[in-house]
Structures are given as C-alpha cells and as structure tokens.
Design an enzyme around this catalytic site. Structure first.
Site, PDB file in Angstrom:
ATOM      1  N   SER A 270       0.841  -1.189   0.000  1.00  0.00           N
ATOM      2  CA  SER A 270       0.000   0.000   0.000  1.00  0.00           C
ATOM      3  C   SER A 270       0.880   1.245   0.000  1.00  0.00           C
ATOM      4  CB  SER A 270      -0.898   0.016   1.238  1.00  0.00           C
ATOM      5  OG  SER A 270      -1.473   1.292   1.440  1.00  0.00           O
TER       6      SER A 270
ATOM      7  N   TYR B 154      -1.687  -1.033  10.008  1.00  0.00           N
ATOM      8  CA  TYR B 154      -1.771  -1.373   8.592  1.00  0.00           C
ATOM      9  C   TYR B 154      -0.513  -0.913   7.859  1.00  0.00           C
ATOM     10  CZ  TYR B 154      -3.637  -1.408   3.799  1.00  0.00           C
ATOM     11  OH  TYR B 154      -3.842  -1.634   2.473  1.00  0.00           O
TER      12      TYR B 154
ATOM     13  N   LYS C  42       2.049  -3.457   5.902  1.00  0.00           N
ATOM     14  CA  LYS C  42       2.281  -3.327   4.473  1.00  0.00           C
ATOM     15  C   LYS C  42       3.744  -3.013   4.150  1.00  0.00           C
ATOM     16  CE  LYS C  42      -1.605  -4.428   2.670  1.00  0.00           C
ATOM     17  NZ  LYS C  42      -1.666  -5.594   1.760  1.00  0.00           N
TER      18      LYS C  42
END
Length: 219
Positions: free
Chosen positions: A128, A156, A160
């Site tokens: 991401s 997150y 990632k």
C-alpha cells in the site's frame, strides 16, 4: 481477478466471506464469459484455515503459475487471531508468509524448478502507498506489540511495509528456483475501503484526484 479472467486465465479466488465471494464469482463469470473461475473459502489471517486451504489446493492442483497476496484489513480496534497475533499483521504479513511457503511446491512445479529457460512462476505481494507514512518497527512483528493504545491505520502501515521487506527476503531465499517475487502498491486509489473505512477523511479531502480501482489494479 476479473482482469485475469478476461485474459483467459484459470482464476482461483481465495475469499474469507462465502456470500461476498460467490457474488463476485458469478459476476466475474457472467461479465467475462470465463467459466474457469473457482472460489475457495479461507481466512488468511487464521493459521489453521490457511493450512487447510493449501492442503486442499495442492491435493487438486499440482502447479501454480501465479500467486497474488492481496488480502489486507484496517481494524478499528485491536483483535487477535486464534494463535494470538494481531489481525492486521496476521492478514497482510502472516498470511502472505504462510500461504506463499505452503504453495511453493506448486509454484516450483509450474516453473520447472528453474530447469527450463523462460519458464517462471510469480508471487506478487500487494502493498500500500501507506507504507511510506512510517519507518518499519520490528516490534510490530511480535505478539505483544499492541498492548498499549491501538492505532489501526498505523498497524496497517507497518504490516504493508513489512510485506515489502518480506518480498525482498523471499527473492533472495528462492533465487534460482524459477519463482520470481515482486511487490507493488496501487497508488492512492478510491477503493471501497478508502471511501468508507478509516481513510474516509482522505477520500473526502482528495476526491477525484485519487486513482480508480481499475487504475490501481493496472499497476
């Protein structure tokens, strides 16, 4: 999945939710006229579920040309999987690590174990653009890292970024096997998660400047 089906590939969709998975399956089959789209149910964040899927897949299919690790989740609160690992990290990193290793026999078979020129299979890890927002902290790979205040978006970002580091490690570890490893991110795309999740503020601010879902997939 739809784009690969349009190109005539045999596509195996690995989905957590049966209802949403079947809806997507029928839609892709209808729109692409490709009947070689198969649905598998698996929660990538869960170790037993991932092992069960891999065992089932390998019992039916001996070779695999490509594996795309695309699963990711942004949690509003800290939750753990059955083995005590935080769900976001368990999905993006744990699932990628475990599933790739379990399916390596089929990936190597498709590549001819590196014995034939121009025959390769691919593993693509979808990261991401959020990975650029923070440096990687190794403590996020440990079970107790989230015992304080939980920030789902930051978790997150860490997962990632770790996924990209894992890709580099895989590439070195399996060099010469005929299996290639790549990571990419789709850019700042207006996916459903960005529109309605913890990134909704970002969508409201940037709006039409974001890439479409198809542009993100095209990367």
């Amino acid at each position: 999945a739809k784009k690969f089906a349009e190109l005539g590939a045999e596509v195996h969709m690995v989905c957590r939710n049966e209802e949403r998975g079947r809806k997507s399956l029928e839609q892709i089959k209808s729109e692409t006229k490709n009947e070689n789209v198969i649905l598998h149910l698996c929660d990538i964040s869960d170790v037993p579920s991932t092992k069960a899927f891999a065992q089932s897949f390998l019992s039916q299919y001996k070779s695999l040309n490509g594996l795309i690790n695309n699963a990711g989740v942004v949690m509003n609160e800290r939750k753990l999987n059955s083995t005590g690992t935080e769900i976001c990290f368990a999905t993006a990193m744990g699932g990628t690590f475990l599933l790739t290793n379990l399916l390596m026999p089929a990936l190597k078979t498709a590549a001819g174990a590196g014995g034939e020129a121009q025959r390769i299979s691919r593993v693509v890890n979808v990261s991401s653009g959020g990975m650029y927002l923070a440096k990687y902290e190794a403590r996020y790979a440990r079970k107790g890292a989230y015992e304080g205040k939980y920030d789902g978006l930051y978790a997150y970002v860490q997962a990632k970024r770790a996924q990209v580091l894992l890709t580099q490690k895989f590439a070195k570890l399996f060099h010469g096997s005929g299996v290639t490893f790549s990571s990419y991110h789709p850019g700042w795309a207006s996916s459903p998660g960005v529109k309605t999740g913890q990134m909704s503020w970002f969508y409201e601010k940037e709006g039409d400047r974001l890439r479409s879902e198809w542009q993100g997939a095209d990367t």
